[in-house]
Design a protein around this motif. Structure first.
Motif, short mmCIF file in Angstrom:
data_model
loop_
_atom_site.label_atom_id
_atom_site.label_comp_id
_atom_site.label_asym_id
_atom_site.label_seq_id
_atom_site.Cartn_x
_atom_site.Cartn_y
_atom_site.Cartn_z
N ILE A 16 0.85 -1.21 0.00
CA ILE A 16 0.00 0.00 0.00
C ILE A 16 0.87 1.25 0.00
CG2 ILE A 16 -1.60 1.39 1.38
CD1 ILE A 16 -2.80 -1.27 2.41
N VAL A 17 1.82 1.29 0.92
CA VAL A 17 2.68 2.48 1.06
C VAL A 17 3.48 2.72 -0.21
CG1 VAL A 17 4.66 3.43 2.32
CG2 VAL A 17 2.79 2.33 3.57
N LEU A 18 4.11 1.66 -0.74
CA LEU A 18 4.92 1.83 -1.95
C LEU A 18 4.08 2.22 -3.16
CD1 LEU A 18 7.47 -1.12 -1.59
CD2 LEU A 18 7.84 1.33 -1.15
N ALA A 19 2.90 1.61 -3.30
CA ALA A 19 2.04 1.95 -4.43
C ALA A 19 1.60 3.41 -4.36
CB ALA A 19 0.82 1.02 -4.48
N GLN A 20 1.26 3.86 -3.16
CA GLN A 20 0.87 5.26 -3.01
C GLN A 20 2.05 6.19 -3.31
OE1 GLN A 20 -2.76 4.85 -2.94
NE2 GLN A 20 -2.31 6.86 -2.16
N LEU A 21 3.24 5.82 -2.87
CA LEU A 21 4.41 6.66 -3.09
C LEU A 21 4.78 6.77 -4.56
CD1 LEU A 21 6.76 5.67 -0.12
CD2 LEU A 21 5.54 7.83 -0.45
N VAL A 24 3.03 9.39 -7.39
CA VAL A 24 3.47 10.77 -7.63
C VAL A 24 4.50 10.85 -8.77
CG1 VAL A 24 4.54 12.81 -6.60
CG2 VAL A 24 2.87 11.47 -5.29
N PRO A 25 5.60 10.07 -8.74
CA PRO A 25 6.53 10.16 -9.86
C PRO A 25 5.95 9.64 -11.18
CG PRO A 25 7.33 8.59 -8.22
CD PRO A 25 6.13 9.26 -7.66
N ILE A 26 5.08 8.64 -11.12
CA ILE A 26 4.45 8.17 -12.35
C ILE A 26 3.60 9.27 -12.97
CG2 ILE A 26 2.67 6.61 -13.27
CD1 ILE A 26 3.82 4.43 -11.44
N GLY A 44 -5.64 6.46 -9.53
CA GLY A 44 -4.29 6.63 -10.03
C GLY A 44 -3.57 5.32 -10.29
N MET A 45 -2.37 5.47 -10.88
CA MET A 45 -1.55 4.32 -11.28
C MET A 45 -0.41 4.15 -10.30
SD MET A 45 -0.57 1.95 -13.43
CE MET A 45 -1.10 2.06 -15.12
N PRO A 46 -0.22 2.99 -9.70
CA PRO A 46 -1.03 1.76 -9.76
C PRO A 46 -2.08 1.77 -8.65
CG PRO A 46 0.96 1.31 -8.53
CD PRO A 46 1.03 2.76 -8.97
N VAL A 130 -4.53 -3.95 -12.91
CA VAL A 130 -3.60 -5.02 -13.28
C VAL A 130 -2.19 -4.69 -12.82
CG1 VAL A 130 -2.53 -6.23 -15.22
CG2 VAL A 130 -5.00 -5.86 -15.20
N VAL A 131 -1.74 -3.48 -13.06
CA VAL A 131 -0.40 -3.08 -12.64
C VAL A 131 -0.29 -3.12 -11.12
CG1 VAL A 131 1.27 -1.17 -12.59
CG2 VAL A 131 0.11 -1.76 -14.73
N GLY A 132 -1.32 -2.67 -10.42
CA GLY A 132 -1.32 -2.75 -8.96
C GLY A 132 -1.21 -4.18 -8.47
N ALA A 133 -1.95 -5.08 -9.11
CA ALA A 133 -1.91 -6.50 -8.72
C ALA A 133 -0.51 -7.07 -8.93
CB ALA A 133 -2.94 -7.29 -9.53
N LEU A 134 0.07 -6.83 -10.08
CA LEU A 134 1.42 -7.33 -10.36
C LEU A 134 2.45 -6.71 -9.42
CD1 LEU A 134 1.30 -7.33 -14.27
CD2 LEU A 134 1.10 -9.30 -12.73
#
Length: 148
Positions: A16-21, A24-26, A44-46, A130-134
């Motif tokens: 969760i933390v890494l996906a949220q972080l 912003v750069p994506i 947002g992505m992912p 899908v990207v979030g799942a992977l």
């Protein structure tokens, strides 16, 4: 204190933390503008929801095996969560966008208008799910390899 050694829980929370972080750069790379609020909001992505549930399922699969009842439960919860993120929540965001457009086009309408615009970024496009799942699965695999 054994909760700190709970691999599935730690993997899901880290996802969760890494996906949220990384949202912003994506966003910066794709839109050429900063949006720091995206790190603390939905959409947002992912998809951090997808990352969390898939990371949890993967960690349970790694720890307890793919034939365990816990893994089966986690996979079903993951499927429901991802379907909801790309389906119902995404459509709720589309509806919010249309309502906001109507409220600004017809400001004198009867009834009580919302005090502020409705939040439109609620769900995810399928690719974000899908990207979030992977991403979540990858976090569990790397975390297991590096720490556990």
């Amino acid at each position: 204190m054994s909760v700190f050694y709970n691999f599935p829980l730690n993997a899901a929370l880290l996802s969760i933390v890494l996906a949220q972080l990384i949202k912003v750069p994506i966003y910066l790379i794709t839109k050429q503008t900063w949006n720091l609020k995206l790190g603390f909001s939905t959409g947002g992505m992912p998809s951090s929801h997808s990352a969390a549930v898939c990371s949890l399922a993967a960690a349970i699969g790694i720890e307890e095996g793919l034939s365990s009842a816990s893994f089966a439960i986690a996979v079903i919860v993951s499927a429901i969560t991802m379907y909801d993120a790309a389906g119902i929540r995404r459509h709720a965001g589309i509806h919010a966008s249309l309502i906001n457009q109507l409220m600004s086009a017809f400001p004198g309408t009867k009834g009580t208008p919302p005090k502020k615009a409705l939040k439109e970024l609620l769900g995810h496009r399928p690719i974000e799910v899908v990207v979030g799942a992977l991403f979540g699965i990858l976090v569990s695999i790397v975390l297991n390899y590096v720490i556990y």
